[in-house]
Scaffold this motif. Sequence first.
Motif, PDB file in Angstrom:
ATOM      1  N   THR A 112      50.354   0.269 -28.239  1.00 36.10           N
ATOM      2  CA  THR A 112      50.877   0.981 -27.087  1.00 36.10           C
ATOM      3  C   THR A 112      50.645   2.269 -26.918  1.00 36.10           C
ATOM      4  O   THR A 112      51.014   3.467 -27.772  1.00 36.10           O
ATOM      5  N   PRO A 113      49.653   2.671 -26.068  1.00 29.23           N
ATOM      6  CA  PRO A 113      49.168   4.062 -25.822  1.00 29.23           C
ATOM      7  C   PRO A 113      50.229   4.977 -25.308  1.00 29.23           C
ATOM      8  O   PRO A 113      51.311   4.701 -24.685  1.00 29.23           O
ATOM      9  N   ALA A 114      50.354   6.104 -25.579  1.00 29.29           N
ATOM     10  CA  ALA A 114      51.137   7.171 -25.198  1.00 29.29           C
ATOM     11  C   ALA A 114      52.422   6.766 -25.020  1.00 29.29           C
ATOM     12  O   ALA A 114      53.122   7.137 -24.149  1.00 29.29           O
ATOM     13  N   ILE A 115      53.106   6.696 -26.052  1.00 26.31           N
ATOM     14  CA  ILE A 115      54.641   6.701 -26.372  1.00 26.31           C
ATOM     15  C   ILE A 115      55.533   7.920 -25.994  1.00 26.31           C
ATOM     16  O   ILE A 115      56.510   7.951 -25.752  1.00 26.31           O
ATOM     17  N   ALA A 116      54.422   8.887 -26.231  1.00 27.12           N
ATOM     18  CA  ALA A 116      55.127  10.631 -26.329  1.00 27.12           C
ATOM     19  C   ALA A 116      54.060  11.145 -25.770  1.00 27.12           C
ATOM     20  O   ALA A 116      52.921  11.142 -26.331  1.00 27.12           O
ATOM     21  N   MET A 117      54.198  12.100 -24.866  1.00 27.76           N
ATOM     22  CA  MET A 117      53.109  13.079 -24.317  1.00 27.76           C
ATOM     23  C   MET A 117      53.871  14.481 -23.912  1.00 27.76           C
ATOM     24  O   MET A 117      54.948  14.258 -23.329  1.00 27.76           O
ATOM     25  N   ASN A 118      53.324  15.547 -24.147  1.00 24.96           N
ATOM     26  CA  ASN A 118      53.943  16.793 -23.703  1.00 24.96           C
ATOM     27  C   ASN A 118      52.998  17.466 -22.568  1.00 24.96           C
ATOM     28  O   ASN A 118      51.791  16.874 -22.389  1.00 24.96           O
ATOM     29  N   ARG A 119      53.382  18.536 -22.012  1.00 21.38           N
ATOM     30  CA  ARG A 119      52.500  19.104 -20.956  1.00 21.38           C
ATOM     31  C   ARG A 119      51.254  19.634 -21.397  1.00 21.38           C
ATOM     32  O   ARG A 119      50.291  19.711 -20.821  1.00 21.38           O
ATOM     33  N   SER A 120      51.182  19.850 -22.714  1.00 22.31           N
ATOM     34  CA  SER A 120      49.863  20.344 -23.186  1.00 22.31           C
ATOM     35  C   SER A 120      49.084  19.010 -23.493  1.00 22.31           C
ATOM     36  O   SER A 120      48.017  19.235 -24.302  1.00 22.31           O
ATOM     37  N   GLN A 121      49.197  17.933 -23.259  1.00 22.25           N
ATOM     38  CA  GLN A 121      48.449  16.804 -23.563  1.00 22.25           C
ATOM     39  C   GLN A 121      48.398  16.237 -24.993  1.00 22.25           C
ATOM     40  O   GLN A 121      47.395  15.754 -25.564  1.00 22.25           O
ATOM     41  N   ASP A 122      49.341  16.872 -25.854  1.00 18.97           N
ATOM     42  CA  ASP A 122      49.591  16.311 -27.271  1.00 18.97           C
ATOM     43  C   ASP A 122      50.190  14.932 -26.864  1.00 18.97           C
ATOM     44  O   ASP A 122      51.121  14.695 -26.285  1.00 18.97           O
ATOM     45  N   VAL A 123      49.661  13.844 -27.600  1.00 21.23           N
ATOM     46  CA  VAL A 123      50.061  12.492 -27.330  1.00 21.23           C
ATOM     47  C   VAL A 123      50.083  11.790 -28.678  1.00 21.23           C
ATOM     48  O   VAL A 123      49.408  12.021 -29.804  1.00 21.23           O
ATOM     49  N   VAL A 124      51.154  10.730 -28.613  1.00 19.85           N
ATOM     50  CA  VAL A 124      51.458  10.023 -29.900  1.00 19.85           C
ATOM     51  C   VAL A 124      51.324   8.614 -29.393  1.00 19.85           C
ATOM     52  O   VAL A 124      51.959   8.092 -28.348  1.00 19.85           O
ATOM     53  N   HIS A 125      50.340   8.029 -30.032  1.00 24.23           N
ATOM     54  CA  HIS A 125      50.187   6.437 -29.830  1.00 24.23           C
ATOM     55  C   HIS A 125      50.981   5.695 -30.777  1.00 24.23           C
ATOM     56  O   HIS A 125      51.291   6.134 -32.147  1.00 24.23           O
ATOM     57  N   ARG A 126      51.315   4.376 -30.715  1.00 19.11           N
ATOM     58  CA  ARG A 126      51.721   3.377 -31.695  1.00 19.11           C
ATOM     59  C   ARG A 126      51.236   2.039 -31.819  1.00 19.11           C
ATOM     60  O   ARG A 126      50.544   1.480 -30.907  1.00 19.11           O
ATOM     61  N   ALA A 127      50.641   1.912 -33.342  1.00 21.35           N
ATOM     62  CA  ALA A 127      50.264   0.519 -33.505  1.00 21.35           C
ATOM     63  C   ALA A 127      50.871  -0.013 -34.253  1.00 21.35           C
ATOM     64  O   ALA A 127      51.460   0.271 -35.296  1.00 21.35           O
TER      65      ALA A 127
END
Length: 234
Positions: A112-127
Motif C-alpha cells: 500500500t503506497p503512501a499511507i502517510a505523507m507530509n508537505r515535504s514529501q516524506d512518505v511512508v509505504h506499507r508492505a
Amino acid sequence: MARKEQAAAAADANPGRLKQIALTYKMTRRADSKVGLVVAGVGIVTFGVFLAIGFLIGYPVYLGILGFLLAFLAMAIVFGRRAERAAFGQMEGQPGAAAAVLQNIGRGWSTTPAIAMNRSQDVVHRAVGKAGVVLVAEGNPNRLKSMLAAEKKKMARVVVDVPVHDIIVGNGEGQVPLKKLRTTMIKLPRVLSGPQVTQANDRLRAMGDLMSNMPLPKGPMPKGMRMPRGGKMR
C-alpha cells in the motif's frame, strides 16, 4: 494447426522481446555510456578463453560452441546487472521510488503506497507479507522517525502479535539503499501463515490510509507534487 499457431505466436513474441531489449539498452546507455563496450568485452573474452583452451586440448570446435553459449550467458548477466543499476540510479532520490520497488517485489507481498505523507514529501509505504508488516519510509530521516512512530501506534490497535519492521531508504548510517531494498525485504524471517497475512492485511486496509483520500500515480511521484491544503495529513 496447433503447431502452426504456436509457431506464429512465437514469431509475434520475438519482435516484442527484441524491441524491449533495445529499449532497455537505450535507457541503460543514457546512465551508463560504457555498457555496450563492457558487455561486448565480456562476451569476446569469455569466447576467446574457451576457444584458446579448445585449441590447446585439441577440441576447438566443441569448446568454441561451449564458449559461444557461455559468452552469451555472461553478456546477458552483465547487461542485466548494469541495466538494474542504471534504473535504480535514475530512480534514486525521487519521491515514491521505494513504492515502485515494493510493487515489483514479487508474490507474497501486498503493498500500500503512501499511507502517510507530509508537505515535504516524506512518505511512508506499507508492505504486508509472511515476514509481517514492513513500513518503508523515504525522505528526511529526522521527520520520518515521528511518522513511523505514529503509524506503529495506529497499527497496534488493529493488529496483534504481528511483527512490524521499519526501513528508511537512503545511503546514510542505519538506512537501506534503494538498490538493496528488495533483497532486504526478502531476507526478513517468515513468521506468518497465508491466512494470517490476509487477516492482517484486511484489518490494516479497513483502518484506512492516505490513498483512500487522495489519488496518487503509481511509481515515483512528480518532484513538483505538493499535498493539497485541504488534504488529510498524517
